[in-house]
Structure formats: structure tokens, C-alpha cells
Design a protein around this motif. Structure first.
Motif, PDB file in Angstrom:
ATOM      1  N   GLN A  50       0.815  -1.216   0.000  1.00  0.00           N
ATOM      2  CA  GLN A  50       0.000   0.000   0.000  1.00  0.00           C
ATOM      3  C   GLN A  50       0.850   1.267   0.000  1.00  0.00           C
ATOM      4  OE1 GLN A  50      -3.380   0.060  -0.341  1.00  0.00           O
ATOM      5  NE2 GLN A  50      -3.075  -2.123  -0.682  1.00  0.00           N
ATOM      6  N   LEU A  51       2.136   1.141   0.314  1.00  0.00           N
ATOM      7  CA  LEU A  51       3.033   2.296   0.333  1.00  0.00           C
ATOM      8  C   LEU A  51       3.600   2.641  -1.046  1.00  0.00           C
ATOM      9  CD1 LEU A  51       5.007   1.460   3.603  1.00  0.00           C
ATOM     10  CD2 LEU A  51       3.035   2.982   3.336  1.00  0.00           C
ATOM     11  N   ILE A  52       3.366   1.788  -2.032  1.00  0.00           N
ATOM     12  CA  ILE A  52       3.871   2.041  -3.383  1.00  0.00           C
ATOM     13  C   ILE A  52       3.087   3.202  -3.986  1.00  0.00           C
ATOM     14  CG2 ILE A  52       4.142   1.093  -5.703  1.00  0.00           C
ATOM     15  CD1 ILE A  52       4.334  -1.695  -4.348  1.00  0.00           C
ATOM     16  N   THR A  53       3.824   4.189  -4.494  1.00  0.00           N
ATOM     17  CA  THR A  53       3.177   5.358  -5.096  1.00  0.00           C
ATOM     18  C   THR A  53       2.988   5.131  -6.593  1.00  0.00           C
ATOM     19  OG1 THR A  53       5.269   6.454  -5.572  1.00  0.00           O
ATOM     20  CG2 THR A  53       4.273   6.884  -3.411  1.00  0.00           C
ATOM     21  N   PRO A  54       2.064   5.842  -7.230  1.00  0.00           N
ATOM     22  CA  PRO A  54       1.868   5.689  -8.679  1.00  0.00           C
ATOM     23  C   PRO A  54       3.157   5.958  -9.470  1.00  0.00           C
ATOM     24  CG  PRO A  54       0.029   6.882  -7.737  1.00  0.00           C
ATOM     25  CD  PRO A  54       1.058   6.726  -6.631  1.00  0.00           C
ATOM     26  N   GLU A  55       4.009   6.849  -8.984  1.00  0.00           N
ATOM     27  CA  GLU A  55       5.244   7.159  -9.690  1.00  0.00           C
ATOM     28  C   GLU A  55       6.223   5.976  -9.678  1.00  0.00           C
ATOM     29  OE1 GLU A  55       2.979  10.308  -8.474  1.00  0.00           O
ATOM     30  OE2 GLU A  55       4.199   9.273  -6.984  1.00  0.00           O
ATOM     31  N   GLN A  56       6.068   5.085  -8.718  1.00  0.00           N
ATOM     32  CA  GLN A  56       6.958   3.933  -8.618  1.00  0.00           C
ATOM     33  C   GLN A  56       6.503   2.748  -9.474  1.00  0.00           C
ATOM     34  OE1 GLN A  56       6.569   3.779  -4.309  1.00  0.00           O
ATOM     35  NE2 GLN A  56       8.775   4.150  -4.113  1.00  0.00           N
ATOM     36  N   LEU A  57       5.295   2.796  -9.990  1.00  0.00           N
ATOM     37  CA  LEU A  57       4.770   1.691 -10.790  1.00  0.00           C
ATOM     38  C   LEU A  57       5.348   1.726 -12.196  1.00  0.00           C
ATOM     39  CD1 LEU A  57       1.030   1.796  -9.723  1.00  0.00           C
ATOM     40  CD2 LEU A  57       2.799   0.224  -8.930  1.00  0.00           C
ATOM     41  N   ARG A  58       5.552   0.556 -12.747  1.00  0.00           N
ATOM     42  CA  ARG A  58       6.045   0.435 -14.119  1.00  0.00           C
ATOM     43  C   ARG A  58       5.084  -0.444 -14.903  1.00  0.00           C
ATOM     44  NH1 ARG A  58      12.243  -0.837 -12.634  1.00  0.00           N
ATOM     45  NH2 ARG A  58      12.728   1.228 -11.829  1.00  0.00           N
ATOM     46  N   LEU A  59       4.809  -0.065 -16.120  1.00  0.00           N
ATOM     47  CA  LEU A  59       3.942  -0.870 -16.976  1.00  0.00           C
ATOM     48  C   LEU A  59       4.755  -1.993 -17.600  1.00  0.00           C
ATOM     49  CD1 LEU A  59       1.852   1.889 -18.761  1.00  0.00           C
ATOM     50  CD2 LEU A  59       1.167   0.430 -16.853  1.00  0.00           C
ATOM     51  N   ALA A  60       4.161  -3.151 -17.646  1.00  0.00           N
ATOM     52  CA  ALA A  60       4.812  -4.289 -18.287  1.00  0.00           C
ATOM     53  C   ALA A  60       4.827  -4.069 -19.796  1.00  0.00           C
ATOM     54  CB  ALA A  60       4.060  -5.570 -17.961  1.00  0.00           C
ATOM     55  N   PRO A  61       5.797  -4.675 -20.480  1.00  0.00           N
ATOM     56  CA  PRO A  61       5.800  -4.583 -21.946  1.00  0.00           C
ATOM     57  C   PRO A  61       4.549  -5.230 -22.531  1.00  0.00           C
ATOM     58  CG  PRO A  61       7.867  -5.514 -21.127  1.00  0.00           C
ATOM     59  CD  PRO A  61       6.921  -5.437 -19.967  1.00  0.00           C
ATOM     60  N   SER A  62       4.335  -5.020 -23.801  1.00  0.00           N
ATOM     61  CA  SER A  62       3.165  -5.599 -24.472  1.00  0.00           C
ATOM     62  C   SER A  62       3.221  -7.127 -24.421  1.00  0.00           C
ATOM     63  CB  SER A  62       3.116  -5.146 -25.929  1.00  0.00           C
ATOM     64  OG  SER A  62       4.206  -5.713 -26.644  1.00  0.00           O
ATOM     65  N   VAL A  63       2.094  -7.760 -24.664  1.00  0.00           N
ATOM     66  CA  VAL A  63       2.009  -9.217 -24.666  1.00  0.00           C
ATOM     67  C   VAL A  63       2.961  -9.793 -25.705  1.00  0.00           C
ATOM     68  CG1 VAL A  63       0.485 -11.174 -25.135  1.00  0.00           C
ATOM     69  CG2 VAL A  63      -0.362  -9.234 -23.821  1.00  0.00           C
ATOM     70  N   GLU A  64       3.061  -9.147 -26.852  1.00  0.00           N
ATOM     71  CA  GLU A  64       3.941  -9.633 -27.916  1.00  0.00           C
ATOM     72  C   GLU A  64       5.398  -9.635 -27.467  1.00  0.00           C
ATOM     73  OE1 GLU A  64       1.671  -7.125 -28.397  1.00  0.00           O
ATOM     74  OE2 GLU A  64       0.160  -8.376 -29.367  1.00  0.00           O
ATOM     75  N   VAL A  65       5.822  -8.558 -26.811  1.00  0.00           N
ATOM     76  CA  VAL A  65       7.206  -8.474 -26.329  1.00  0.00           C
ATOM     77  C   VAL A  65       7.452  -9.537 -25.262  1.00  0.00           C
ATOM     78  CG1 VAL A  65       8.850  -7.027 -25.067  1.00  0.00           C
ATOM     79  CG2 VAL A  65       7.487  -6.042 -26.904  1.00  0.00           C
ATOM     80  N   CYS A  66       6.514  -9.732 -24.360  1.00  0.00           N
ATOM     81  CA  CYS A  66       6.667 -10.749 -23.315  1.00  0.00           C
ATOM     82  C   CYS A  66       6.770 -12.145 -23.923  1.00  0.00           C
ATOM     83  CB  CYS A  66       5.510 -10.676 -22.326  1.00  0.00           C
ATOM     84  SG  CYS A  66       5.548  -9.204 -21.283  1.00  0.00           S
ATOM     85  N   ARG A  67       5.960 -12.435 -24.916  1.00  0.00           N
ATOM     86  CA  ARG A  67       6.038 -13.744 -25.585  1.00  0.00           C
ATOM     87  C   ARG A  67       7.393 -13.927 -26.251  1.00  0.00           C
ATOM     88  NH1 ARG A  67       0.327 -13.164 -27.762  1.00  0.00           N
ATOM     89  NH2 ARG A  67      -0.888 -14.277 -26.228  1.00  0.00           N
ATOM     90  N   GLU A  68       7.869 -12.895 -26.926  1.00  0.00           N
ATOM     91  CA  GLU A  68       9.165 -12.963 -27.606  1.00  0.00           C
ATOM     92  C   GLU A  68      10.280 -13.217 -26.594  1.00  0.00           C
ATOM     93  OE1 GLU A  68      11.971 -13.110 -30.536  1.00  0.00           O
ATOM     94  OE2 GLU A  68       9.793 -13.058 -30.816  1.00  0.00           O
TER      95      GLU A  68
END
Length: 81
Positions: A50-68
Motif C-alpha cells: 500500500q506504500l507504493i506510489t503511482p510514480e513507482q509503478l512500471r507498466l509491463a511490456p506488451s504481450v507480444e514483447v513478453c512472448r518474444e
């Protein structure tokens, strides 16, 4: 932790299906993350998350990149000083 706290209790309960074990595991995970106090932070895991701020969040790469990344052959590189 999972072996000692959850899996060891399975010898006292007979599961009939894999789904039943998964349900028990999910219940145990919610209980553990909400009640067990971590020695380093002195908070529960849910409390620290709960202490994680929005600025600390990272978006995962796209599904295609993850599959690759999951199926590509690793490239070995020599690193110089």
C-alpha cells in the motif's frame, strides 16, 4: 515459507482436486500476506504494498514483447570493464 506454512498442512487435509488445493493456497496467501509481519519492514506484505506510489509503478511490456522474451534464444555477450 510456503513449504513450511502451507504445504506441510496438506498432510492433515486430503484434497480431492487440484482446484481445491489452488483454492486453499489462495486463501492461505491472502491470510499470510495480510497478517504475517515481515521482520525487515515490521509491516504485513499487503501493508507495504500500500506504500507504493503511482510514480513507482512500471507498466509491463506488451504481450507480444513478453512472448518474444519467453521463447527467444538468449544472447551471450562479453562485458568489458
Amino acid at each position: 515459507l510456503v513449504e513450511r506454512e502451507f504445504e506441510s498442512a496438506l498432510k492433515f487435509q486430503a484434497a480431492n482436486t487440484l482446484e481445491q488445493i489452488n483454492t486453499w493456497a489462495a486463501q492461505w496467501m491472502r491470510f499470510f500476506n495480510g497478517t504475517a509481519v515481515h521482520t525487515r519492514t515490521r509491516r504485513t506484505r499487503y501493508g507495504v504494498w500500500q506504500l507504493i506510489t503511482p510514480e513507482q509503478l512500471r507498466l509491463a511490456p506488451s504481450v507480444e514483447v513478453c512472448r518474444e522474451l519467453a521463447v527467444c534464444t538468449p544472447e551471450y555477450r562479453k562485458v568489458s570493464h
